[in-house]
Design an enzyme around this catalytic site. Structure first.
Site, PDB file in Angstrom:
ATOM      1  N   ARG A   1      39.415  42.330  32.754  1.00  0.00           N
ATOM      2  CA  ARG A   1      40.213  42.458  33.972  1.00  0.00           C
ATOM      3  C   ARG A   1      39.499  41.730  35.114  1.00  0.00           C
ATOM      4  NH1 ARG A   1      40.062  46.761  38.187  1.00  0.00           N
ATOM      5  NH2 ARG A   1      41.975  46.471  39.368  1.00  0.00           N
TER       6      ARG A   1
ATOM      7  N   HIS B   1      42.759  41.735  45.106  1.00  0.00           N
ATOM      8  CA  HIS B   1      41.627  42.667  45.126  1.00  0.00           C
ATOM      9  C   HIS B   1      40.875  42.455  46.441  1.00  0.00           C
ATOM     10  CE1 HIS B   1      38.800  45.172  42.382  1.00  0.00           C
ATOM     11  NE2 HIS B   1      38.281  45.219  43.607  1.00  0.00           N
TER      12      HIS B   1
ATOM     13  N   GLU C   1      43.822  49.134  44.306  1.00  0.00           N
ATOM     14  CA  GLU C   1      43.411  50.179  45.241  1.00  0.00           C
ATOM     15  C   GLU C   1      43.894  49.976  46.672  1.00  0.00           C
ATOM     16  OE1 GLU C   1      39.211  50.851  45.090  1.00  0.00           O
ATOM     17  OE2 GLU C   1      39.237  51.417  42.987  1.00  0.00           O
TER      18      GLU C   1
ATOM     19  N   ASN D   1      41.635  53.820  38.602  1.00  0.00           N
ATOM     20  CA  ASN D   1      40.196  53.645  38.783  1.00  0.00           C
ATOM     21  C   ASN D   1      39.627  55.017  39.096  1.00  0.00           C
ATOM     22  OD1 ASN D   1      40.805  50.968  38.515  1.00  0.00           O
ATOM     23  ND2 ASN D   1      40.331  50.409  40.646  1.00  0.00           N
TER      24      ASN D   1
ATOM     25  N   TYR E   1      36.034  57.249  39.622  1.00  0.00           N
ATOM     26  CA  TYR E   1      34.574  57.289  39.774  1.00  0.00           C
ATOM     27  C   TYR E   1      34.031  58.695  39.957  1.00  0.00           C
ATOM     28  CZ  TYR E   1      34.611  52.248  40.140  1.00  0.00           C
ATOM     29  OH  TYR E   1      34.762  50.917  39.854  1.00  0.00           O
TER      30      TYR E   1
ATOM     31  N   GLU F   1      39.099  50.981  35.975  1.00  0.00           N
ATOM     32  CA  GLU F   1      37.699  50.945  36.412  1.00  0.00           C
ATOM     33  C   GLU F   1      37.090  52.315  36.194  1.00  0.00           C
ATOM     34  OE1 GLU F   1      36.856  49.587  40.464  1.00  0.00           O
ATOM     35  OE2 GLU F   1      38.365  48.006  40.256  1.00  0.00           O
TER      36      GLU F   1
HETATM   37  C1  BGC Z   1      36.689  48.707  43.621  1.00  0.00           C
HETATM   38  C2  BGC Z   1      35.561  47.782  43.264  1.00  0.00           C
HETATM   39  C3  BGC Z   1      34.235  48.407  43.673  1.00  0.00           C
HETATM   40  C4  BGC Z   1      34.068  49.693  42.919  1.00  0.00           C
HETATM   41  C5  BGC Z   1      32.781  50.435  43.209  1.00  0.00           C
HETATM   42  C6  BGC Z   1      36.394  50.165  43.417  1.00  0.00           C
HETATM   43  O1  BGC Z   1      36.741  50.859  44.581  1.00  0.00           O
HETATM   44  O2  BGC Z   1      37.892  48.309  43.021  1.00  0.00           O
HETATM   45  O3  BGC Z   1      35.786  46.547  43.870  1.00  0.00           O
HETATM   46  O4  BGC Z   1      33.160  47.561  43.469  1.00  0.00           O
HETATM   47  O5  BGC Z   1      35.118  50.566  43.213  1.00  0.00           O
HETATM   48  O6  BGC Z   1      32.714  50.823  44.536  1.00  0.00           O
END
Ligand code: BGC
Length: 450
Positions: free
Chosen positions: A78, A122, A167, A292, A294, A352
């Site tokens: 991607r 992006h 995002e 995405n 995290y 992500e």
């Molecule tokens: C984004 C990336 C970023 C990653 C880590 C996401 O919000 O798509 O560009 O590097 O998180 O912060």
């Protein structure tokens, strides 16, 4: 090895990057500057005064980088297209040499057995469009659709997955509400307009991708499940606000045709009434949704936080990444099942997922040891598998990121890569997490049980 964690046949095993974060050569071959090019030159906005002028030099090293992907065994990659390489002014004349770079990259990927998944936007908006108001100008939906048609007509026959926007929440939150990301505005009144125009551009972009013959098309959002810190009514209401702002602000209009009610309370007089025909444009059917993921947030009422009045409660016994994000794999299962319940069963991708940790420099050996990242991938892939077991139609997973890269306003100080990059020599070194991910891919997930 047991089959406890075997993933379905045809599952996409990928890694993700974005143009400004890795390419370098931002003005090469006739490209126009982006708002990030400009933002990095604004004193004090990016840690260490860093910028993406060189980054991973991927623009000149893409062939070698595709070899790194092949070594991992990826079957998908991607990446994003820089709008200003293709249309330097953002609208109007097309710059063929810029488009050729992506054309060659797509061919290199296919030759390596890797499916291209292309994101059209992006964050690196052409600076010339920002001069015309950027995301605050309603015309941007048309500009974006025109750009999408150009790219899809050029690459569409070979691209497996198209994404309109990456995002949009981060664009408005960082770019228009708090001013910590490009273009650096801080306004309660601008953020809702930017949100709405991003979504209109997404809708017009979906139409343009389909008209130009693009195959699968969708949107990528970042989601962060919100869990109340207590049962106190204030914390419950704060959690609902935080969830509306971050998780439903984009998905409700796209799937349900309306904005969450809580946004009116958050933005007050800053939240206008939007025309019904705009919401009809925004509500285009998607072929898939990219998520995405995290971290999560344990949320409490905090009147000192403008304008949300919500705060995050730190979990003392949990691991935090170098971004100060709590590691909490369970929320990946939760978010995938939540999306499936709320917006209906639809194909999903984790577009992500990954973590920044301090990685000791690679000077002395062939591999950088990164045990915390290995554990992060293991536990999140297990959580993704659990979502599939619970009935989620998850079709693929993309690790963020292939390479250490330019982490926006944090500069090069946060490393997310599967490959370590020495930014002085451009030497790439696999981390233990790269070896681990390759093993997981080779065994279709079975190695997660080891
Ligand atoms: C984004 C990336 C970023 C990653 C880590 C996401 O919000 O798509 O560009 O590097 O998180 O912060």
């Amino acid at each position: 090895m047991s089959d406890t964690y075997r993933f379905p046949d045809g599952f996409l095993w990928g890694a993700a990057t974005s143009a400004y974060q890795i390419e370098g050569s931002p003005l090469a071959d006739g490209a126009g500057p982006s708002i990030w090019h400009r933002f990095c030159r604004t004193p004090g906005m990016v840690a260490g005064g860093d910028n993406g002028d060189v980054a991973c030099d991927h623009y000149r090293r893409s062939e070698g980088d595709v070899e790194l992907m092949r070594a991992l065994g990826l079957n998908a990659y991607r990446f994003s297209v820089a709008w200003g390489r293709v249309i330097p002014e953002g609208r109007g004349a097309v710059n063929r040499p810029g488009l050729s770079f992506y054309d060659r990259l797509v061919d290199q990927l296919l030759a390596a057995g890797i499916q291209p998944a292309v994101t059209l936007f992006h964050w690196d908006l052409p600076a010339a469009l920002d001069d015309r108001g950027g995301w605050l100008n309603r015309d941007i939906a048309g500009w974006f659709a025109e750009y999408a048609s150009v790219v899809v007509r050029a690459l569409g026959d070979r691209v497996a997955l198209w994404t309109t926007l990456n995002e949009p929440w981060v664009v408005t939150d960082g770019g228009y509400l708090y001013g910590v990301l490009a273009p650096g505005h801080r306004s309660l009144f601008e953020a809702p307009i930017a949100t709405h125009n991003l979504l209109r551009a997404h809708g017009a972009g979906m139409q343009a991708i389909r008209a130009a013959g693009g195959r699968q098309a969708g949107l990528v959002v970042n989601l962060e499940p919100k869990y109340p810190a207590s049962d106190a009514p204030g914390d419950l209401a704060a959690t609902a606000r935080a969830d509306a702002y971050m998780n439903r602000q984009y998905l409700d209009p796209v799937f349900l045709g309306s904005y969450p009610e809580e946004l009116r309370a958050i933005f007050g007089e800053g939240w206008p009434d939007f025309p019904a025909e705009d919401l009809a444009l925004i509500r285009q059917p998607l072929d898939y949704l990219g998520i995405n993921y995290y971290t999560r947030s344990v949320t409490r009422h905090d009147p000192s936080v403008w304008p949300m009045a919500t705060g995050r409660v730190r979990q003392p016994d949990h691991t935090y990444t170098a971004m100060d994000w709590e590691v909490y794999p369970q929320a990946l299962t939760d978010v995938l099942t939540w999306v499936t319940r709320r917006y209906g069963p639809l194909p999903l991708y984790v577009t992500e997922n990954g973590a920044a940790f301090y990685d000791a420099p690679a000077a002395d050996g062939p591999v950088v040891e990164d045990p915390l990242r290995v554990a992060y991938y293991r536990d999140h892939l297990r959580a993704a598998h659990e979502a599939i077991r619970q009935g989620v139609d998850l079709r693929g997973y993309f690790a963020w990121s292939l390479l250490d890269n330019f982490e926006w306003s944090a500069g090069f100080a946060r490393r997310f890569g599967l490959y370590h990059v020495n930014f002085l020599t451009q030497q790439r070194t696999p981390k233990a997490s790269a070896r681990y991910y390759a093993r997981v891919i080779e065994t279709h997930g079975a190695a997660l049980g080891a």
